[in-house]
Design a protein around this motif. Structure first.
Motif, PDB file in Angstrom:
ATOM      1  N   ARG A  57       0.834  -1.208   0.000  1.00 45.19           N
ATOM      2  CA  ARG A  57       0.000   0.000   0.000  1.00 45.19           C
ATOM      3  C   ARG A  57       0.868   1.257   0.000  1.00 45.19           C
ATOM      4  O   ARG A  57       0.566   2.230  -0.685  1.00 45.19           O
ATOM      5  CB  ARG A  57      -0.924  -0.023   1.222  1.00 45.19           C
ATOM      6  N   TYR A  60       2.311   1.725  -3.498  1.00 45.55           N
ATOM      7  CA  TYR A  60       1.266   2.207  -4.406  1.00 45.55           C
ATOM      8  C   TYR A  60       0.978   3.687  -4.174  1.00 45.55           C
ATOM      9  O   TYR A  60       0.937   4.479  -5.110  1.00 45.55           O
ATOM     10  CB  TYR A  60      -0.018   1.390  -4.221  1.00 45.55           C
ATOM     11  N   THR A  61       0.779   4.051  -2.912  1.00 46.26           N
ATOM     12  CA  THR A  61       0.442   5.441  -2.595  1.00 46.26           C
ATOM     13  C   THR A  61       1.580   6.386  -2.983  1.00 46.26           C
ATOM     14  O   THR A  61       1.341   7.462  -3.541  1.00 46.26           O
ATOM     15  CB  THR A  61       0.120   5.584  -1.093  1.00 46.26           C
ATOM     16  N   SER A  62       2.810   5.981  -2.699  1.00 44.52           N
ATOM     17  CA  SER A  62       3.961   6.817  -3.059  1.00 44.52           C
ATOM     18  C   SER A  62       4.054   7.001  -4.563  1.00 44.52           C
ATOM     19  O   SER A  62       4.245   8.126  -5.056  1.00 44.52           O
ATOM     20  CB  SER A  62       5.248   6.195  -2.534  1.00 44.52           C
ATOM     21  N   SER A  63       3.916   5.912  -5.320  1.00 49.65           N
ATOM     22  CA  SER A  63       3.985   6.000  -6.784  1.00 49.65           C
ATOM     23  C   SER A  63       2.858   6.864  -7.336  1.00 49.65           C
ATOM     24  O   SER A  63       3.074   7.658  -8.258  1.00 49.65           O
ATOM     25  CB  SER A  63       3.897   4.598  -7.395  1.00 49.65           C
ATOM     26  N   TYR A  64       1.680   6.704  -6.760  1.00 53.15           N
ATOM     27  CA  TYR A  64       0.534   7.489  -7.206  1.00 53.15           C
ATOM     28  C   TYR A  64       0.795   8.981  -6.985  1.00 53.15           C
ATOM     29  O   TYR A  64       0.567   9.802  -7.882  1.00 53.15           O
ATOM     30  CB  TYR A  64      -0.719   7.056  -6.446  1.00 53.15           C
ATOM     31  N   MET A  65       1.279   9.328  -5.809  1.00 56.23           N
ATOM     32  CA  MET A  65       1.507  10.746  -5.492  1.00 56.23           C
ATOM     33  C   MET A  65       2.595  11.341  -6.377  1.00 56.23           C
ATOM     34  O   MET A  65       2.460  12.471  -6.864  1.00 56.23           O
ATOM     35  CB  MET A  65       1.850  10.914  -4.013  1.00 56.23           C
ATOM     36  N   SER A  67       3.571  10.294  -9.450  1.00 57.83           N
ATOM     37  CA  SER A  67       3.095  10.419 -10.835  1.00 57.83           C
ATOM     38  C   SER A  67       2.047  11.519 -10.959  1.00 57.83           C
ATOM     39  O   SER A  67       2.041  12.270 -11.937  1.00 57.83           O
ATOM     40  CB  SER A  67       2.551   9.090 -11.344  1.00 57.83           C
ATOM     41  N   TYR A  68       1.175  11.647  -9.969  1.00 60.15           N
ATOM     42  CA  TYR A  68       0.167  12.702 -10.003  1.00 60.15           C
ATOM     43  C   TYR A  68       0.845  14.071  -9.995  1.00 60.15           C
ATOM     44  O   TYR A  68       0.473  14.955 -10.767  1.00 60.15           O
ATOM     45  CB  TYR A  68      -0.776  12.576  -8.810  1.00 60.15           C
ATOM     46  N   TYR A  72       0.398  16.468 -13.118  1.00 60.87           N
ATOM     47  CA  TYR A  72      -0.345  17.697 -12.840  1.00 60.87           C
ATOM     48  C   TYR A  72       0.530  18.920 -13.088  1.00 60.87           C
ATOM     49  O   TYR A  72       0.093  19.893 -13.703  1.00 60.87           O
ATOM     50  CB  TYR A  72      -0.860  17.697 -11.396  1.00 60.87           C
TER      51      TYR A  72
END
Length: 115
Positions: A57, A60-65, A67-68, A72
């Motif tokens: 988790r 996943y959260t680190s990669s999501y942040m 890439s976002y 952005y």
């Protein structure tokens, strides 16, 4: 007068009953002990899964942040630049060329070098 064989039969039956109860008691004790040990093993396995799930988790959260933030930020900067100028046209042409090169590289089979 009492029959001595009747007395020994009831004594044997009492001993057999006591032996049967002791056997049942031992079996119950062993079952409880085994269940406790099995529960401890399951708890250890589940605890290990929680750590793995937490790490997954976190990744996943680190990669999501990350890439976002990158996407952005890039879109924000791209929208801030006026569309009709040589810089934007250069970005567009460069992006198209990069996509074409990537598609061409995917279509070309990779061969191993011969030695």
């Amino acid at each position: 007068m009492a029959d001595p064989t009747a007395n020994s039969t009831s004594t044997d039956a009492g001993e057999a009953e006591a032996e049967a109860l002791k056997s049942i008691s031992d079996a119950m004790r062993d079952a409880v002990q085994n269940a406790t040990e099995d529960a401890a093993k399951v708890k250890e396995k589940l605890a290990g899964m929680d750590v793995g799930r937490s790490l997954s988790r976190f990744a996943y959260t680190s990669s999501y942040m990350v890439s976002y933030g990158i996407v952005y930020g890039t879109v924000f900067i791209a929208r801030a630049i006026p569309q009709d100028n040589p810089i934007v046209e250069g970005f567009i042409d460069g992006g198209r060329a990069a996509l074409d090169a990537l598609n061409e590289a995917k279509e070309t089979p990779v061969t191993a070098p011969t030695t």
